[in-house]
Design an enzyme around this catalytic site. Structure first.
Site, mmCIF file in Angstrom:
data_model
loop_
_atom_site.group_PDB
_atom_site.id
_atom_site.type_symbol
_atom_site.label_atom_id
_atom_site.label_comp_id
_atom_site.label_asym_id
_atom_site.label_seq_id
_atom_site.Cartn_x
_atom_site.Cartn_y
_atom_site.Cartn_z
ATOM 1 N N HIS A 120 -8.137 30.697 43.580
ATOM 2 C CA HIS A 120 -8.618 30.227 45.055
ATOM 3 C C HIS A 120 -7.431 30.476 45.967
ATOM 4 O O HIS A 120 -7.627 30.895 46.926
ATOM 5 C CB HIS A 120 -9.271 28.873 44.618
ATOM 6 C CG HIS A 120 -10.116 28.747 46.028
ATOM 7 N ND1 HIS A 120 -11.236 29.265 46.316
ATOM 8 C CD2 HIS A 120 -10.047 27.628 46.904
ATOM 9 C CE1 HIS A 120 -11.988 28.680 47.204
ATOM 10 N NE2 HIS A 120 -11.259 27.574 47.801
ATOM 11 N N SER A 139 -10.727 29.832 51.776
ATOM 12 C CA SER A 139 -11.965 28.767 51.452
ATOM 13 C C SER A 139 -12.929 28.364 52.622
ATOM 14 O O SER A 139 -13.438 29.232 53.164
ATOM 15 C CB SER A 139 -11.362 27.554 50.770
ATOM 16 O OG SER A 139 -12.475 27.073 49.977
ATOM 17 N N ASP A 161 -10.969 33.064 40.583
ATOM 18 C CA ASP A 161 -11.610 31.995 41.248
ATOM 19 C C ASP A 161 -12.852 31.835 40.969
ATOM 20 O O ASP A 161 -13.752 32.893 40.900
ATOM 21 C CB ASP A 161 -11.395 32.282 42.676
ATOM 22 C CG ASP A 161 -11.833 31.168 43.586
ATOM 23 O OD1 ASP A 161 -12.301 29.887 42.985
ATOM 24 O OD2 ASP A 161 -12.078 31.140 44.831
#
Ligand SMILES: *[C@@H]1O[C@H](CO)[C@@H](O)[C@H](O)[C@H]1NC(C)=O
Ligand SMILES: *[C@@H]1O[C@H](CO)[C@@H](O)[C@H](O)[C@H]1NC(C)=O
Ligand SMILES: *[C@@H]1O[C@H](CO)[C@@H](O)[C@H](O)[C@H]1NC(C)=O
Ligand SMILES: *[C@@H]1O[C@H](CO)[C@@H](O)[C@H](O)[C@H]1NC(C)=O
Ligand SMILES: *[C@@H]1O[C@H](CO)[C@@H](O)[C@H](O)[C@H]1NC(C)=O
Ligand SMILES: *[C@@H]1O[C@H](CO)[C@@H](O)[C@H](O)[C@H]1NC(C)=O
Ligand SMILES: *[C@@H]1O[C@H](CO)[C@@H](O)[C@H](O)[C@H]1NC(C)=O
Ligand SMILES: *[C@@H]1O[C@H](CO)[C@@H](O)[C@H](O)[C@H]1NC(C)=O
Ligand SMILES: *[C@@H]1O[C@H](CO)[C@@H](O)[C@H](O)[C@H]1NC(C)=O
Ligand SMILES: *[C@@H]1O[C@H](CO)[C@@H](O)[C@H](O)[C@H]1NC(C)=O
Length: 585
Positions: free
Chosen positions: A507, A218, A429
């Protein structure tokens, strides 16, 4: 009231053992006459292995590789609710600069490799900015995992410390258990502080001349390359011998448009039966996508080889904010929508970290694990403030991270130095989307060329059998069904950069597709030559699964419409629901 039927269901399983969950005799049973005896033996062994023993890590006859008088204060001998032996484990705080308290301290977990030792340290960082890497430790790739919706912690067969010495760090200051007042305004400052911490940490653990790998997900798509570049710039192989890097669903480029707005329609179309939108709404999205120039931009720049350097990103207008529109609309269909893993529906799973996706949510009487006093004491964590999965305040001064996009300089530098960098995105995601990440790779120049020269769609075959749910499959009468899995996504390697698109991963890839992530790490560490086990299966229909093409579209080649904005990545919290609004505002 709720527990009684649950227990009944569990006890009923052996009676159904030779049947499928649908009550029919399992067809595969016919091919496996020895299946029942094998299963029974397996069940006995599994039950013995899993009986709570209370023998946490107090066996003093075991010799731990890193246990010294200096490290003993960090040794974790038991963890609340963990009933199995989790091996050598350390945690605690280390100052960034012992002579300057203002610089604060960072908090770490260190799980040395199980089995034969290696001289490596692999660092894992979560994102945010401001989200704790203890999420990675306990829900993604650590030796003990306690994932959302599960009742108790279990030993993780896909723990990354099966392969390497793992270090999870809460950073920058203001994140998780890292203590101090945030003072950073850039990635360069964060990276410099991290290098100081890391050197101090190595001194405590007596570590020198190890290979260093930096990994994360991320917003760590910024931390990982900046910290890696700082290591390279140190010119000090005794402490900073960077050998490779990995980032998942990473913020490597522009989050105002390229990694958010442009890929939104394609993501919704490819997964439409999950999103559940009607034709009227889809037509509205398609109109925005076209009018705002997103289709033109994709036609022009999501091509292989790359067609040219992309214009600096602009600000998104309200009318063109297709990403926020989709995000908000989805709650009318799926109240429990989780943009980190789009296939999640109600109920919201209990999460020991108090953040199961979109919401801040802990069932009454169940405070987040790392806020429990018994846990805080067991892991030598600070008691003067409370842990949060994602910081409520800014970890950058005024929330502004003024550094350039990772693709502009540091990521190329890291690839060119190591030729062992893996970037991967999960298809489920919606926070950082596969095609947005690819678009940014096509705007990066490394090892002499811009972007990938050929389409990144080699079928990624992973022939290992899933070890995590073996006993569950056997106990459910489903042995024989779960074999090697075949295609897990697509991959492509050029000039030291490995790209992997992972089907059905959210994610947090090591959480949602742990076997896939384990293989990614094997490649980064150089344990395997190729990430893929075999050639494509004979059936060629696989290319169209997950809505992904075997080649890029080649029609219309008009220019994009993006405009310049300062390289401010303010309020880029890809972590909280509020952040969706500030991120796109
Ligand atoms: C483990 O310890 C707890 C608390 O001391 C005790 O209640 C429990 O019976 C023990 N379990 C086993 C299997 O020894
Ligand atoms: C302690 O560890 C040693 C070495 O692994 C093992 O042989 C021994 O059985 C263990 N003792 C206990 C009480 O678990
Ligand atoms: C201590 O660290 C802070 C934050 O980096 C810095 O502003 C300050 O100058 C440092 N003080 C000394 C004495 O080095
Ligand atoms: C990790 O190590 C454990 C213990 O040796 C083993 O049971 C497990 O299968 C390993 N995991 C993988 C993915 O190889
Ligand atoms: C590291 O080496 C490079 C090139 O030799 C040099 O430009 C740089 O200043 C050095 N950095 C440090 C921190 O010594
Ligand atoms: C990703 O981009 C490709 C073009 O390269 C397109 O064909 C595909 O449908 C897109 N997938 C998604 C999920 O947006
Ligand atoms: C289609 O979806 C939109 C957005 O959710 C909604 O406002 C509209 O009422 C729906 N139309 C029909 C015909 O269901
Ligand atoms: C593309 O790269 C150029 C040069 O590094 C940079 O100026 C521009 O902002 C980037 N654009 C995007 C959309 O990433
Ligand atoms: C699948 O992808 C491979 C590699 O890009 C390609 O050779 C093959 O033709 C594709 N198959 C189909 C059916 O598109
Ligand atoms: C984009 O938005 C930021 C923050 O609102 C503002 O400072 C900047 O001037 C805007 N850029 C452009 C090109 O409009």
């Amino acid at each position: 009231m709720l527990i009684a039927p649950l227990v009944a269901a569990i006890l009923a399983v052996p009676a159904l053992a030779s049947r499928s969950p649908f009550g029919r005799v399992h067809p595969l049973r016919a091919y496996e006459p020895e299946g029942i005896a094998r299963r029974e033996a397996f069940e006995r062994a599994a039950l013995q292995a899993r009986a709570p023993t209370n023998d946490t890590n107090t066996n003093t006859t075991v010799s731990y590789r890193y246990k010294t008088p200096k490290t003993e204060p960090y040794l974790v001998t038991a963890l609340p609710d963990v009933t199995f032996n989790f091996g050598e484990l350390y945690s605690g705080s280390v100052a960034v600069d012992a002579n300057n308290q203002t610089e604060g301290s960072l908090f770490f977990f260190f799980a040395p490799k199980a089995g034969d030792p290696v001289n490596e340290v692999t660092i894992w960082l979560n994102g945010g900015p401001g989200c704790s890497s203890l999420e990675g430790f306990i829900q993604e790739n650590g030796p003990i995992i306690w994932e959302p919706g599960t009742i108790a912690p279990v030993a993780n067969p896909y723990s990354w410390n099966n392969l390497t010495n793992m270090l999870w760090v809460d950073q920058p200051i203001g994140t998780g258990f890292s203590a101090g007042t945030p003072y950073a305004t850039s990635q360069e400052e964060i990276a410099a502080a991290f290098a100081k911490f890391f050197k101090n940490w190595q001194d405590i653990f007596g570590i020198q001349n190890y290979k260093i790998y930096v990994t994360g997900e991320s917003y760590a798509g910024r931390y990982v390359p900046y910290i890696s570049a700082e290591f390279i710039n140190q010119n000090n192989t005794a402490n900073f011998d960077l050998a490779g890097a990995l980032v998942y669903d990473p913020v490597i480029g522009d989050m105002s448009q390229v990694q958010t707005q442009f890929p939104t329609l394609g993501h919704v179309e490819a997964n439409l039966n999950i999103w559940g939108f009607n034709d009227t709404f889809m037509n509205q999205l398609a109109a925005i996508h076209k009018e705002c120039g997103y289709q033109d931009y994709l036609n022009k720049y999501l091509v292989f080889p790359a067609s040219g350097v992309q214009p600096p990103p602009g600000n998104v207008t309200d009318r063109c904010d297709i990403n926020d529109l989709v995000f908000e609309e989805e709650f009318s269909i799926n109240t429990c929508f989780n943009p980190y893993f789009i296939s999640q529906a109600c109920p919201v799973p209990y999460d020991i970290l108090g953040m199961p996706g979109t919401f801040q949510y802990s069932p009454p009487g169940n405070p987040p694990y790392f806020t429990r006093p018994d846990v805080v004491a067991a892991i030598h964590a600070p008691t003067s403030f409370q842990w949060k999965e994602c910081a409520a305040g800014n970890v950058f001064v005024k929330g502004v991270d003024k550094s350039a996009l990772s693709i502009e300089k540091v990521l190329p530098q890291v690839i060119e130095k190591t030729n062992r960098v893996l970037i991967s995105n999960g298809d489920f995601d919606f926070v950082v989307m596969t095609n947005g990440t690819l678009l940014e790779i096509q705007n990066m120049t490394w090892n002499g060329h811009l972007g990938f020269q050929s389409p990144p769609y080699e079928p990624w075959i992973l022939d290992t059998v899933d070890v995590r749910y073996d006993d569950v499959f056997l106990a459910s009468g489903l042995d024989g069904i779960k074999g090697p899995r075949g295609q897990q996504g697509y991959y492509h390697e050029e000039r030291g950069l490995m790209w992997v698109q992972t089907f059905q991963a959210g994610h947090m890839q090591p959480e949602y597709q742990p076997r896939a992530a384990y293989r990614h790490l094997e490649w980064v560490l150089g344990r395997v030559q190729s990430i893929s086990d075999a050639s494509a299966p004979a059936s060629s229909s696989t290319n169209s699964s997950s809505g992904t093409p075997s080649s890029a579209p080649s029609s219309q080649r008009d220019s994009g419409s993006a405009e310049r904005e300062p390289a401010v990545v303010a309020a880029l919290l890809v972590c909280l629901v509020v952040s969706f609004h500030s991120m796109l505002a």
